[in-house]
Design an enzyme around this catalytic site. Sequence first.
Site, PDB file in Angstrom:
ATOM      1  N   ASP A   1       6.720   6.300  -3.821  1.00 53.75           N
ATOM      2  CA  ASP A   1       6.639   4.842  -3.909  1.00 53.75           C
ATOM      3  C   ASP A   1       6.853   4.331  -5.319  1.00 53.75           C
ATOM      4  O   ASP A   1       7.470   3.285  -5.523  1.00 53.75           O
ATOM      5  CB  ASP A   1       5.303   4.367  -3.340  1.00 53.75           C
ATOM      6  CG  ASP A   1       5.296   4.481  -1.826  1.00 53.75           C
ATOM      7  OD1 ASP A   1       6.389   4.369  -1.228  1.00 53.75           O
ATOM      8  OD2 ASP A   1       4.230   4.691  -1.249  1.00 53.75           O
TER       9      ASP A   1
ATOM     10  N   SER B   1      -5.057   8.857   2.453  1.00 51.31           N
ATOM     11  CA  SER B   1      -4.283   7.851   1.756  1.00 51.31           C
ATOM     12  C   SER B   1      -3.387   7.196   2.812  1.00 51.31           C
ATOM     13  O   SER B   1      -2.643   7.885   3.503  1.00 51.31           O
ATOM     14  CB  SER B   1      -3.444   8.525   0.666  1.00 51.31           C
ATOM     15  OG  SER B   1      -2.539   7.597   0.125  1.00 51.31           O
TER      16      SER B   1
ATOM     17  N   ASP C   1      -8.507   0.028  -5.888  1.00 47.24           N
ATOM     18  CA  ASP C   1      -7.596   0.560  -6.907  1.00 47.24           C
ATOM     19  C   ASP C   1      -6.879  -0.535  -7.668  1.00 47.24           C
ATOM     20  O   ASP C   1      -6.867  -0.539  -8.901  1.00 47.24           O
ATOM     21  CB  ASP C   1      -6.531   1.473  -6.267  1.00 47.24           C
ATOM     22  CG  ASP C   1      -7.134   2.693  -5.613  1.00 47.24           C
ATOM     23  OD1 ASP C   1      -8.372   2.760  -5.457  1.00 47.24           O
ATOM     24  OD2 ASP C   1      -6.359   3.581  -5.235  1.00 47.24           O
TER      25      ASP C   1
ATOM     26  N   ARG D   1       9.312  -1.061   0.460  1.00 42.81           N
ATOM     27  CA  ARG D   1       9.229  -1.099  -1.000  1.00 42.81           C
ATOM     28  C   ARG D   1      10.277  -1.981  -1.665  1.00 42.81           C
ATOM     29  O   ARG D   1       9.967  -2.682  -2.632  1.00 42.81           O
ATOM     30  CB  ARG D   1       9.304   0.322  -1.569  1.00 42.81           C
ATOM     31  CG  ARG D   1       8.200   1.257  -1.077  1.00 42.81           C
ATOM     32  CD  ARG D   1       6.876   0.583  -0.981  1.00 42.81           C
ATOM     33  NE  ARG D   1       5.761   1.486  -0.791  1.00 42.81           N
ATOM     34  CZ  ARG D   1       4.537   1.056  -0.497  1.00 42.81           C
ATOM     35  NH1 ARG D   1       4.298  -0.244  -0.347  1.00 42.81           N
ATOM     36  NH2 ARG D   1       3.553   1.908  -0.348  1.00 42.81           N
TER      37      ARG D   1
END
Lengths: 408, 408, 408, 408
Positions: free
Chosen positions: D125, D180, D16, D96
């Site tokens: 996210d 995922s 990705d 994050r």
Amino acid sequence: MSEIKKVVLAYSGGLDTSVIVRWLQDEYNAEVVTFTADLGQGEEVEPARTKAEALGVKEIYIEDLREEFVRDFVFPMFRANTIYEGEYLLGTSIARPLIAKRLIEIANETGADAISHGATGKGNDQVRFELGAYALKPGVHVIAPWREWDLNSRESLMNYCETHNIEVDYAKNKKKSPYSMDANLLHISYEGGILEDPWAEAEEEMWRWSVAPENAPDQPTYLELTYEKGDIVAINGEAMSPATVLEYLNKVGGENGIGRLDIVENRFVGMKSRGCYETPGGTIMMKAHRAIESITLDREAAHLKDELMPKYAKTIYNGFWWSEERKMMQQLIDYSQRVVNGDVRVKLYKGSVDVVGRRSDDSLFDESIATFEDDAGSYDQKDAAGFIKLNALRMRIAASKGRNLLED
Amino acid sequence: MSEIKKVVLAYSGGLDTSVIVRWLQDEYNAEVVTFTADLGQGEEVEPARTKAEALGVKEIYIEDLREEFVRDFVFPMFRANTIYEGEYLLGTSIARPLIAKRLIEIANETGADAISHGATGKGNDQVRFELGAYALKPGVHVIAPWREWDLNSRESLMNYCETHNIEVDYAKNKKKSPYSMDANLLHISYEGGILEDPWAEAEEEMWRWSVAPENAPDQPTYLELTYEKGDIVAINGEAMSPATVLEYLNKVGGENGIGRLDIVENRFVGMKSRGCYETPGGTIMMKAHRAIESITLDREAAHLKDELMPKYAKTIYNGFWWSEERKMMQQLIDYSQRVVNGDVRVKLYKGSVDVVGRRSDDSLFDESIATFEDDAGSYDQKDAAGFIKLNALRMRIAASKGRNLLED
Amino acid sequence: MSEIKKVVLAYSGGLDTSVIVRWLQDEYNAEVVTFTADLGQGEEVEPARTKAEALGVKEIYIEDLREEFVRDFVFPMFRANTIYEGEYLLGTSIARPLIAKRLIEIANETGADAISHGATGKGNDQVRFELGAYALKPGVHVIAPWREWDLNSRESLMNYCETHNIEVDYAKNKKKSPYSMDANLLHISYEGGILEDPWAEAEEEMWRWSVAPENAPDQPTYLELTYEKGDIVAINGEAMSPATVLEYLNKVGGENGIGRLDIVENRFVGMKSRGCYETPGGTIMMKAHRAIESITLDREAAHLKDELMPKYAKTIYNGFWWSEERKMMQQLIDYSQRVVNGDVRVKLYKGSVDVVGRRSDDSLFDESIATFEDDAGSYDQKDAAGFIKLNALRMRIAASKGRNLLED
Amino acid sequence: MSEIKKVVLAYSGGLDTSVIVRWLQDEYNAEVVTFTADLGQGEEVEPARTKAEALGVKEIYIEDLREEFVRDFVFPMFRANTIYEGEYLLGTSIARPLIAKRLIEIANETGADAISHGATGKGNDQVRFELGAYALKPGVHVIAPWREWDLNSRESLMNYCETHNIEVDYAKNKKKSPYSMDANLLHISYEGGILEDPWAEAEEEMWRWSVAPENAPDQPTYLELTYEKGDIVAINGEAMSPATVLEYLNKVGGENGIGRLDIVENRFVGMKSRGCYETPGGTIMMKAHRAIESITLDREAAHLKDELMPKYAKTIYNGFWWSEERKMMQQLIDYSQRVVNGDVRVKLYKGSVDVVGRRSDDSLFDESIATFEDDAGSYDQKDAAGFIKLNALRMRIAASKGRNLLED
């Protein structure tokens, strides 16, 4: 844009929303239904009919919602002693969910697939209208012209009127206020103009609902307010409907210079904003409701309400009236109010509201215990020694284990 | 009772605590150390020396604690916009931990094994004194004569004086107030007498620190208050110490009829109590501090403080100043104040304090974004659509799943 | 002591409370009414009758309160996901208000003017019993022998029996547990003995209701729990009464080694205390209830409950079940549960409870929106950009005004 | 799109983000800087260099942030016993803000005007990355390709690779997980695939970091964890760095089947989402930290932390790590931890973590007071009577005034 067939618009009859009617007709090729509500803003709503008709509107809703507004929105909110950011009585916030509800109900009645409003893209009101609309009709389309069009000044709006043959007599005859205003039975608000400088004092001529304290009567006014389940049901012994209560308090409060407020608040969309407010009746109700609660509510009930209140206020301010969390808190609040009955006596004088007396058949004030005089044994002072000892125990242990509680 | 050798007494020099000196000497056969503090109560403290000496006291502590009181107790508390039960500014509560601290420090210096105070067994003050004492010296003995003796009226106290040769000139010469009072730089309080009927209005002659609003000047007074890290450091451009700030504001506030309060409050020991308070300076500080925070604090910082405040207020009211939880909250509060700098302009008029301006180099107010005029692109109104859509999502899903959000 | 005429005693039939019967008869010269309740503690209650009769008691109440206990106390508490100090499921705390209620009701029925219990003066249970009693009958006398007498060891109790001709066969025949224990349908607790050293591991033989995880079956057990309004109404498809639900879950949970807990907790009276608990059914219910809420509750409803829960837990732990604040919170909680319907599938294995599935007709889980696959337009990802932009706005303004948000 | 000159991309080296590199180069005509961090996800980061080079990236940042991650983010969060919605240990959320911080710092170093990431428009996210970015560099541009492009399936991404000559050997050779996933030292997460049905049990082969409890050793493992100021500094007596602590606990925890979690959670963007998590070390730390706090923290300090925790957890979950409110809460939390020192002994067995001992030089556990044995007078049981009486007073008054506290 071609999908929208019919739009219900929150229509004031003023310049901005009149332009929106035409703009929706032209840009969306949609039929417009207007909805105009009397929430006690102090202006006639009936003239909106002629104006809407002149714009070709066929379905025109004009409604007096004053009683519903005060009974189902203002009063429940005041049961919580609700204040946003320590100062603001939420006068604008509390009207929006009712308007949103009626917009959606009218959309359902008229088969409209969209609603529209005249709130800007910077403010809280767009959020409040739209959260309400989405909550009550999740598939509804919302058209917020101020977020879409480029008519971003009064001049461009006037030009739009001219090129689209919209009658603007009201616009010509009145001197336009330099402020952005909103009004309903609970308050009138002012933003913009010189208020955009938070150091600048508001001009005396801005205020509309209250006399300056300096110009208020030299004699105080006393009122006796009667509460049932946390709501005022009578003033000076005369039973009154919710809206009548608020109208009365606005009048007397305004005459005594009560309820002016000048703050900088934090909007839900993330910016700070200067606002001035006049809330004469609400200011009196806030003081008086705390007073009647002070003798009827259990201590921890009152403290629990106080701890939840900032969240409840924020929930309403941010537009989540129809949310599950607001309703859950309302259950807790309303339950507590079943004993909030009795009378409060207030003194109004040149901008101040003072509570000077409170009484209730549900009073928990116990003179025989509270007295400084002999209490005939209804309270044993020796109990206090053990009470204090055990309340201190955790600190005594900590200190005896070597912790220095003087240290930060 | 025989174990106690030396007692440090919080001594005012008045009738009650003079009786306590002798009673401790007689009943406990203990040496008494007196401690008299000037906290700004407005009475001379030095005369307490002669009186203590007359009672045979050898170790006499008389101290001016005004600066410490305001700097380390009042100011930190005001950083949190602290109000108990929506109304009370905690004027009595905040002085007790300082007195408790000094009682214990003096006990340590003089080798005393006990402390004593003149608070009754029904009130909050006994709790505040004793929680502080136990926290700072866990093995200390506490003697609370009002919970032990049977001298429960003024008359019995006077008789005690006569039979024990205690000079009571002060008692004879002054008309005794019908109220139980407490005073320090932050406030003066009144309880008892006719106030024990919560429906009775306080008499005008009761109030001592403020003129009636009716008698205040017909012209408003404007003040400019300068803040650093949440504390006032200058007034009208003149730098002042903490105690001087509060003295100044008390004077000007009192002259303008500001800071009177009449409430029924919930005591920690479990009863309701009517109290009247005059807090002129504190009332001004409360309004002004919120105003300087309104432009300098982040929104969620301000809301977090508001949500914690009732707990912080209760912690202080209940006497837990020296507790871990108060210190933890203070860390959070003080951290937030590092940006609370700038000026606030207030208008004082016949009992009202109005904020009319605020400015700061640390201001988060952004005129370019807040403006109703063209903002030159600093805010994209289209962002609001997505913001609202996602804030509404949980309600839209609920409604689309069949929940009727209009229902209670 | 002479005032008391009749006392209702919470009577277990064991040594301690048998001594109390006689002690009350002797010391207070009072008639004793015994009250023995089956709360699911796993011991016969009927034998208490013979023992009470042997002590000369004429009014003997023996009652099966298991259904009321689970339906009106345990289940309402679990609706709030109630945990005290992050660990404790309040098994002892939740039984006390029911016992207090029956003590008072029996006092009213029998014309007794006092109640009594066998709880010590160091623990929470005295507080819970007595707060309940005072709340429901404010003028009641409470006799807590452990705070009054000097029978502070097992030996002195045995001597008392001997000198007062109390039959103590039960005391002779059974090896006395080294632990202080309490049990009801929700849990069994252990305190004292070697547990008084918080570093010492509990002995395997202490635990009574659960097998050691090491000895539990090697195959997991799956259960399907059906919820209505937040309460379990069926297991594996079979409808069950509240008490039956808990009995069933205790049995299956205990067989799988589930529900052991070893903690140090903070008592209301101010000290820390080590306790071990077995709560097999409650541990399963806690996990499962959160799971059914996870798909049926609105996000902010769930968060509001989470924010209130510590206060709700503390309220129950401290003994304030009958207080206004507990009832107010219960209103909020119960209201939220009207949609908490559906099934939860759990896996039990050697001490662990894992949720492996949940489903509901009231589910707010929307696969069409949550999917990582194509959602056919039910969610517009572009909305997120505006959502984020405005959520960030207050921080963007702060940073653009020069604040460094990396700094602490 | 033409304004952007240089973009810093959070680059994993996977399919990705490799596509994103090229897409940014093509669509924005921008230079791409890649940033790849080792946060303990368990995959080599160095291969990302070759891949980035193959894509023509000139500025490549590859960094080992494990120690910073655990020391400055994971550990501070665990000091608060942080759990989102009663279950989730925030494994993804907490990584994050560190990535956002480095993205911005690298943007500043390299003169980039934008940052980019590979998070979708439906998840949390994107919010966490972007709130961090905007907070630290308010004028930065954020490019979120998943909200912009139409490459919404794996197939379209593969096609993009083919038409743009991106090497996808890694994509061909590995069987793509149906989930995922996200991993760092604190946890690994799974979403999507069959998990989108909340009733479906996760397949055993999904889990990667832990053995099934059924396959864990038949003998328990004991660990002794040493705390300083709330953080683990040694295990079984061996001093370890923060990242080493977590690596060690992950290993031992995973071997014992610890830390699996299967929940439905509420995302900030408004939808519910099923997620499975493995957090072996975090699960151990959570239990152990509460245990060390249980003997070292004052009761009200612990309760205050518990009351604030849900808000703190939500703040982190929603991405506001760099906000003022998170830092304010951190001040309060960290302050409380200065006494959280000592040892905790835990038992790990087939999925369960049990605390079996705790000790500390800062312990507030006082055996002499807590004991069921004779306490030699360190606690006066008679104090409890007064303590209870005054705690009951408000309810006694209410009942004596006629309120029926049994009524709902």
